[in-house]
Design a protein around this motif. Structure first.
Motif, PDB file in Angstrom:
ATOM      1  N   UNK A 148      40.584  45.323   9.977  1.00 20.61           N
ATOM      2  CA  UNK A 148      41.278  46.312   9.168  1.00 20.61           C
ATOM      3  C   UNK A 148      40.336  47.468   8.875  1.00 20.61           C
ATOM      4  N   UNK A 149      40.857  48.676   8.913  1.00 25.61           N
ATOM      5  CA  UNK A 149      40.053  49.824   8.511  1.00 25.61           C
ATOM      6  C   UNK A 149      39.899  49.799   7.005  1.00 25.61           C
ATOM      7  N   UNK A 150      38.712  50.083   6.539  1.00 29.77           N
ATOM      8  CA  UNK A 150      38.474  50.133   5.100  1.00 29.77           C
ATOM      9  C   UNK A 150      37.977  51.530   4.750  1.00 29.77           C
ATOM     10  N   UNK A 151      38.686  52.181   3.849  1.00 33.72           N
ATOM     11  CA  UNK A 151      38.308  53.515   3.414  1.00 33.72           C
ATOM     12  C   UNK A 151      37.288  53.438   2.285  1.00 33.72           C
ATOM     13  N   UNK A 152      36.474  54.483   2.174  1.00 37.64           N
ATOM     14  CA  UNK A 152      35.534  54.619   1.060  1.00 37.64           C
ATOM     15  C   UNK A 152      35.231  56.102   0.891  1.00 37.64           C
ATOM     16  N   UNK A 153      34.383  56.414  -0.083  1.00 36.44           N
ATOM     17  CA  UNK A 153      34.000  57.809  -0.291  1.00 36.44           C
ATOM     18  C   UNK A 153      33.040  58.288   0.799  1.00 36.44           C
TER      19      UNK A 153
ATOM     20  N   UNK B 263      32.654  66.033   6.638  1.00 37.72           N
ATOM     21  CA  UNK B 263      32.080  65.746   5.319  1.00 37.72           C
ATOM     22  C   UNK B 263      32.902  64.689   4.599  1.00 37.72           C
ATOM     23  N   UNK B 264      32.209  63.850   3.860  1.00 39.40           N
ATOM     24  CA  UNK B 264      32.875  62.841   3.039  1.00 39.40           C
ATOM     25  C   UNK B 264      32.797  63.260   1.575  1.00 39.40           C
TER      26      UNK B 264
END
Length: 102
Positions: free
Chosen positions: A30-35, A74-75
């Motif tokens: 699963x893709x996991x998003x973060x900052x 950029x994040x």
């Protein structure tokens, strides 16, 4: 049935027929998003985009619609110093973004 482990892969030599194979993945698929995820990628996901847009406007006074194509890769983590995003805000966003399953 003969099996051979090669690094993280397992190779099976099977005769013709029908098989059911069960395994526990060694990593999440699963893709996991973060900052630390590129902002352009987050904004393409409806739920993530809503979380980010609302938080950025409410807590940082930043309207992401004004950025256009200038975000590049950029994040939020990369932009934290520029837009005075507190570590607490980033932690909260991380927690909310990680809850999204995609």
């Amino acid at each position: 049935m003969l099996g051979e482990q090669q690094g993280e892969a397992v190779w099976l030599n099977l005769q013709s027929g029908s098989y059911t194979i069960y395994y526990v993945p060694s990593r999440s698929y699963l893709n996991e998003f973060s900052t630390k995820t590129p902002l352009v990628e987050l904004l393409q996901h409806e739920t993530a985009a809503s979380i980010i847009r609302n938080t950025m406007i409410e807590q940082a006074g930043v309207d992401l619609d004004n950025f256009g194509d200038s975000l590049g890769v950029s994040s939020l983590h990369d932009l934290a110093a520029i837009y005075s995003l507190s570590p607490e805000m980033l932690d909260e966003l991380d927690q909310r973004l990680r809850s999204i399953k995609c």
